[in-house]
Motif scaffolding. Structure first.
Motif, PDB file in Angstrom:
ATOM      1  N   TYR A  12      -2.785  13.188  -2.597  1.00 59.97           N
ATOM      2  CA  TYR A  12      -3.743  12.142  -2.266  1.00 59.97           C
ATOM      3  C   TYR A  12      -4.244  11.475  -3.552  1.00 59.97           C
ATOM      4  N   LYS A  13      -4.648  12.275  -4.512  1.00 60.83           N
ATOM      5  CA  LYS A  13      -5.139  11.724  -5.778  1.00 60.83           C
ATOM      6  C   LYS A  13      -4.040  10.984  -6.526  1.00 60.83           C
ATOM      7  N   LYS A  14      -2.837  11.493  -6.451  1.00 68.25           N
ATOM      8  CA  LYS A  14      -1.721  10.899  -7.181  1.00 68.25           C
ATOM      9  C   LYS A  14      -1.325   9.543  -6.614  1.00 68.25           C
ATOM     10  N   TYR A  15      -1.344   9.382  -5.302  1.00 71.14           N
ATOM     11  CA  TYR A  15      -0.796   8.186  -4.677  1.00 71.14           C
ATOM     12  C   TYR A  15      -1.808   7.231  -4.057  1.00 71.14           C
ATOM     13  N   PHE A  16      -3.033   7.646  -3.829  1.00 72.81           N
ATOM     14  CA  PHE A  16      -3.976   6.801  -3.094  1.00 72.81           C
ATOM     15  C   PHE A  16      -4.182   5.444  -3.741  1.00 72.81           C
ATOM     16  N   ARG A  17      -4.438   5.403  -5.023  1.00 74.18           N
ATOM     17  CA  ARG A  17      -4.690   4.114  -5.690  1.00 74.18           C
ATOM     18  C   ARG A  17      -3.462   3.212  -5.626  1.00 74.18           C
ATOM     19  N   LEU A  18      -2.282   3.794  -5.776  1.00 74.87           N
ATOM     20  CA  LEU A  18      -1.052   3.018  -5.693  1.00 74.87           C
ATOM     21  C   LEU A  18      -0.885   2.418  -4.296  1.00 74.87           C
ATOM     22  N   LEU A  19      -1.067   3.243  -3.277  1.00 72.18           N
ATOM     23  CA  LEU A  19      -0.906   2.778  -1.905  1.00 72.18           C
ATOM     24  C   LEU A  19      -1.948   1.709  -1.569  1.00 72.18           C
ATOM     25  N   LYS A  20      -3.162   1.933  -2.008  1.00 74.30           N
ATOM     26  CA  LYS A  20      -4.234   0.964  -1.763  1.00 74.30           C
ATOM     27  C   LYS A  20      -3.900  -0.367  -2.436  1.00 74.30           C
ATOM     28  N   HIS A  21      -3.346  -0.304  -3.635  1.00 74.48           N
ATOM     29  CA  HIS A  21      -2.987  -1.524  -4.349  1.00 74.48           C
ATOM     30  C   HIS A  21      -1.841  -2.265  -3.646  1.00 74.48           C
ATOM     31  N   ILE A  22      -0.849  -1.536  -3.187  1.00 80.31           N
ATOM     32  CA  ILE A  22       0.274  -2.144  -2.462  1.00 80.31           C
ATOM     33  C   ILE A  22      -0.246  -2.861  -1.219  1.00 80.31           C
ATOM     34  N   ALA A  23      -1.082  -2.182  -0.466  1.00 78.39           N
ATOM     35  CA  ALA A  23      -1.633  -2.777   0.757  1.00 78.39           C
ATOM     36  C   ALA A  23      -2.533  -3.967   0.435  1.00 78.39           C
ATOM     37  N   TRP A  24      -3.314  -3.870  -0.637  1.00 78.01           N
ATOM     38  CA  TRP A  24      -4.200  -4.964  -1.009  1.00 78.01           C
ATOM     39  C   TRP A  24      -3.409  -6.206  -1.404  1.00 78.01           C
ATOM     40  N   ASN A  35      -7.719   1.375   4.735  1.00 76.03           N
ATOM     41  CA  ASN A  35      -7.279   1.894   6.035  1.00 76.03           C
ATOM     42  C   ASN A  35      -5.777   2.145   6.062  1.00 76.03           C
ATOM     43  N   ILE A  36      -5.017   1.215   5.497  1.00 74.03           N
ATOM     44  CA  ILE A  36      -3.559   1.374   5.466  1.00 74.03           C
ATOM     45  C   ILE A  36      -3.184   2.575   4.605  1.00 74.03           C
ATOM     46  N   ALA A  37      -3.832   2.743   3.471  1.00 70.70           N
ATOM     47  CA  ALA A  37      -3.537   3.889   2.600  1.00 70.70           C
ATOM     48  C   ALA A  37      -3.837   5.203   3.327  1.00 70.70           C
ATOM     49  N   GLN A  38      -4.969   5.262   4.002  1.00 71.74           N
ATOM     50  CA  GLN A  38      -5.322   6.470   4.758  1.00 71.74           C
ATOM     51  C   GLN A  38      -4.302   6.746   5.859  1.00 71.74           C
ATOM     52  N   ASP A  39      -3.948   5.692   6.601  1.00 70.35           N
ATOM     53  CA  ASP A  39      -2.970   5.843   7.680  1.00 70.35           C
ATOM     54  C   ASP A  39      -1.619   6.299   7.143  1.00 70.35           C
ATOM     55  N   THR A  40      -1.263   5.809   5.966  1.00 63.48           N
ATOM     56  CA  THR A  40       0.011   6.209   5.360  1.00 63.48           C
ATOM     57  C   THR A  40       0.022   7.703   5.096  1.00 63.48           C
ATOM     58  N   PHE A  41      -1.064   8.209   4.543  1.00 60.46           N
ATOM     59  CA  PHE A  41      -1.128   9.651   4.294  1.00 60.46           C
ATOM     60  C   PHE A  41      -1.025  10.440   5.587  1.00 60.46           C
ATOM     61  N   LEU A  42      -1.693   9.986   6.625  1.00 59.73           N
ATOM     62  CA  LEU A  42      -1.606  10.687   7.902  1.00 59.73           C
ATOM     63  C   LEU A  42      -0.172  10.706   8.426  1.00 59.73           C
ATOM     64  N   LYS A  43       0.508   9.559   8.356  1.00 58.45           N
ATOM     65  CA  LYS A  43       1.898   9.495   8.820  1.00 58.45           C
ATOM     66  C   LYS A  43       2.796  10.410   8.001  1.00 58.45           C
ATOM     67  N   VAL A  44       2.643  10.343   6.696  1.00 57.54           N
ATOM     68  CA  VAL A  44       3.528  11.108   5.810  1.00 57.54           C
ATOM     69  C   VAL A  44       3.265  12.604   5.919  1.00 57.54           C
ATOM     70  N   PHE A  45       2.019  12.997   5.934  1.00 62.32           N
ATOM     71  CA  PHE A  45       1.711  14.425   5.999  1.00 62.32           C
ATOM     72  C   PHE A  45       2.022  15.024   7.365  1.00 62.32           C
ATOM     73  N   ASN A  46       2.155  14.192   8.386  1.00 63.36           N
ATOM     74  CA  ASN A  46       2.553  14.685   9.698  1.00 63.36           C
ATOM     75  C   ASN A  46       4.056  14.561   9.933  1.00 63.36           C
ATOM     76  N   SER A  47       4.788  14.094   8.926  1.00 62.97           N
ATOM     77  CA  SER A  47       6.240  13.963   9.049  1.00 62.97           C
ATOM     78  C   SER A  47       6.914  15.208   8.459  1.00 62.97           C
ATOM     79  N   CYS A  64       3.856   2.679   3.327  1.00 66.17           N
ATOM     80  CA  CYS A  64       2.639   1.894   3.112  1.00 66.17           C
ATOM     81  C   CYS A  64       2.934   0.395   3.193  1.00 66.17           C
ATOM     82  N   LYS A  65       3.971  -0.036   2.513  1.00 64.70           N
ATOM     83  CA  LYS A  65       4.325  -1.464   2.516  1.00 64.70           C
ATOM     84  C   LYS A  65       4.610  -1.942   3.938  1.00 64.70           C
ATOM     85  N   ASN A  66       5.376  -1.180   4.688  1.00 60.67           N
ATOM     86  CA  ASN A  66       5.705  -1.573   6.056  1.00 60.67           C
ATOM     87  C   ASN A  66       4.465  -1.602   6.953  1.00 60.67           C
ATOM     88  N   ALA A  67       3.581  -0.637   6.759  1.00 57.58           N
ATOM     89  CA  ALA A  67       2.340  -0.617   7.549  1.00 57.58           C
ATOM     90  C   ALA A  67       1.474  -1.828   7.222  1.00 57.58           C
TER      91      ALA A  67
END
Length: 162
Positions: A12-24, A35-47, A64-67
């Protein structure tokens, strides 16, 4: 995938800022990006994807990009109205309440009851076309072009974009 709490926190710490930036970059909204970054983690950690694999970074950023692109597409279908316009329980002032009521009356005068419902369900309640099709007659595939015709009808009557 089963991760310990420490491992999940590490990723989460490693990727959150990156994912948030991609979505932004796609959505231009801080709240939507979070929200997209959070949802991405939920999808990935449940995969079943192993976060220790060499291509995990590409996997999580693609999710994240697709979401974000999906969300942008969904947002583009929503007709933005001013915040105080529809069915607000209590307006800040009597003037705002009167303006909202006048607009609602005008919409009701130019639309059929079912068209009015479709517009309210889509704009105010932000229901999907599938959800709306369950509330009114028709299928979601027929509802989409109908919604766009309703939107154009309202825009024409109001003299511009909603």
């Amino acid at each position: 995938m089963k991760l310990s709490e420490e491992e999940a926190l590490y990723f989460y710490k490693k990727y959150f800022r990156l994912l948030k930036h991609i979505a932004w970059r796609i959505l231009h909204s801080k709240e939507e990006a979070e929200n997209i970054a959070q949802d991405t983690f939920l999808k990935v950690f449940n995969s079943d994807k192993n976060p220790h694999s060499h291509n995990f970074s590409a996997y999580i950023t693609t999710i994240c990009k697709n979401a974000a692109l999906d969300r942008k597409k969904a947002l583009s279908r929503i007709v933005p109205l001013s915040e105080n316009i529809l069915l607000k329980e209590s307006a800040d002032s009597p003037k705002e309440n009167a303006e909202a009521n006048l607009l609602l009356e005008k919409l009701q005068s130019i639309l059929t009851a079912e068209e009015f419902d479709i517009l309210i369900f889509r704009i105010y309640y932000q229901l999907s076309f599938k959800e709306i099709s369950q509330l009114v007659s028709g299928t979601s595939s027929k509802l989409i072009p109908r919604y766009h015709r309703i939107k154009k009808k309202v825009e024409k009557a109001l003299g511009g974009r909603l």
